[in-house]
Write an enzyme that holds these catalytic residues in place. Sequence first.
Site, short mmCIF file in Angstrom:
data_model
loop_
_atom_site.label_atom_id
_atom_site.label_comp_id
_atom_site.label_asym_id
_atom_site.label_seq_id
_atom_site.Cartn_x
_atom_site.Cartn_y
_atom_site.Cartn_z
N THR A 1 80.67 74.12 35.51
CA THR A 1 80.85 75.56 35.37
C THR A 1 81.89 76.00 36.40
OG1 THR A 1 79.17 76.14 37.02
CG2 THR A 1 78.41 75.85 34.74
N TYR B 1 70.60 75.41 50.41
CA TYR B 1 70.49 75.44 48.95
C TYR B 1 69.32 74.60 48.49
CZ TYR B 1 71.62 74.64 44.03
OH TYR B 1 71.55 74.55 42.66
#
Length: 260
Positions: free
Chosen positions: A196, A161
Amino acid sequence: MADPLLDGRTAVVTGGASGIGRAISRTFAAAGADVVVADVQPDPREGDGPTHELIERETDAAATYVECDVTNRADLVRAVDAADAFGGVDTMVNNAGIFRSEDFLDITEDAFDRMFAVNVKGTFFGAQVAAERMLDAGDGGAIVNLSSVAGMRGSGGHVHYCASKGAVRLLTYSLADALGPAGIRTNAVHPGVVETKMTTEDVPIVGSDASEEYASLVPSTRPWGTPQDVADAALYLASDMAAFVNGQSLVVDGGRITTS
């Protein structure tokens, strides 16, 4: 009331149905832009109805949804083409992305390829397709890429990532150089941890056992960002307030980048 910052603009927002993308889509519409919400599905993970329908209820802006897998260039072409109904794309937000937490030695070739296909390939070709249209129109434009603080400092638990978001950062700098002379500005937002569904469910960080330790490293009154925090940063970079801002990394992390 001040004039809308994006009045007369048309924005394409990838990953625009949920989370940060949903906040960006709604914020841009509230600022006067017509919006193409490009995502793999129209329904937001948060509920409350499709983002493009919510925009048309909340604002005077026009909005539409286009099914878009950013790993497929043809889908990105369809998304940008959809902006023609509103006058053509002049603002591109490459927001779609995925996040995974895996030990370095456990990362498979498929996992690596998927990470780079969404986060890097999707951003690269999203910018390319939008830039083609902007150059043809000859009126300049703005490209906003969503990177991450992970693309600036690294993390042993998220190696692929971090590498992908670091690539987005360097891509942003390179596009600023390549497109700036044509009046197309390219900048990046680098969020820290934002609350989120991705950070509470997919890769639980917010509310996890490690969250208290993370919170202690954020020199701010709150440890987590909100989608609106990121949307406001993207709005600034897309607007004429940032008319002389090109090739920059705007960090939105409560100051976490400054600590060890």
